[in-house]
Scaffold this active site. Structure first.
Site, short mmCIF file in Angstrom:
data_model
loop_
_atom_site.label_atom_id
_atom_site.label_comp_id
_atom_site.label_asym_id
_atom_site.label_seq_id
_atom_site.Cartn_x
_atom_site.Cartn_y
_atom_site.Cartn_z
CG ASN A 41 35.86 66.49 28.52
OD1 ASN A 41 35.35 66.40 27.41
ND2 ASN A 41 36.28 67.64 29.02
CD GLU A 43 35.28 70.72 32.44
OE1 GLU A 43 36.32 70.82 31.80
OE2 GLU A 43 34.53 71.69 32.69
CB CYS A 52 39.69 61.65 31.26
SG CYS A 52 40.74 62.63 32.38
CD GLU A 54 41.65 60.19 27.23
OE1 GLU A 54 42.52 60.80 26.61
OE2 GLU A 54 40.92 60.75 28.10
CB CYS A 84 45.64 63.07 31.81
SG CYS A 84 44.52 61.90 32.61
CB CYS A 87 43.61 58.69 30.65
SG CYS A 87 42.06 59.33 31.32
#
Length: 129
Positions: A41, A43, A52, A54, A84, A87
């Site tokens: 991930n 940010e 993310c 993934e 999530c 994803c």
């Protein structure tokens, strides 16, 4: 789950850029070409503009020319760090309902789901007519 897949996800988690949430996640995809593609991930101060793990792994896979997921490992420190909703949809684009999604913690494998369990009735290309 193959140890190399877990190791790649764990190494990616260690490289996560999570200065705001302090919640690092790693993901590693075993593609149909037999290669492993990892991501973490990333940010951004402008929430929710981060990536993310993934999504990062999928980007690496597609950039390398692979388009089908054989299995994926996702690792985070919480009890069950599952993908999530966004994803799950992204994974469904390149996987199948029976694609294994291994959920891991730093100590190892915790639980395996099938992608279809995580995203039942997924929206796919057949919905586009």
């Amino acid at each position: 789950m193959d140890a190399k897949l877990f190791d790649a996800a764990k190494a990616a988690m260690a490289r996560a850029y999570a200065p705001y949430s302090k919640f690092s996640v790693g993901a590693a995809i075993l593609a149909e070409d037999g290669r492993i593609y990892a991501g973490c991930n990333v940010e951004n101060a402008s929430f929710p503009e981060g990536w993310c793990a993934e999504t990062s792994a999928l980007g690496a896979m597609v950039t390398a020319g692979a388009t089908r997921i054989r299995e994926i490992a996702v690792i985070g420190a919480s009890a069950l760090t599952t993908p999530c909703g966004g994803c799950r949809q992204r994974l469904a684009e390149f996987g199948a309902a029976d694609t294994p999604v291994h959920i891991c913690g730093p100590e190892g494998h915790r639980k395996t789901f099938r992608l279809g369990e995580l995203l039942p009735a997924a929206f796919d290309k057949d919905h586009l007519g």
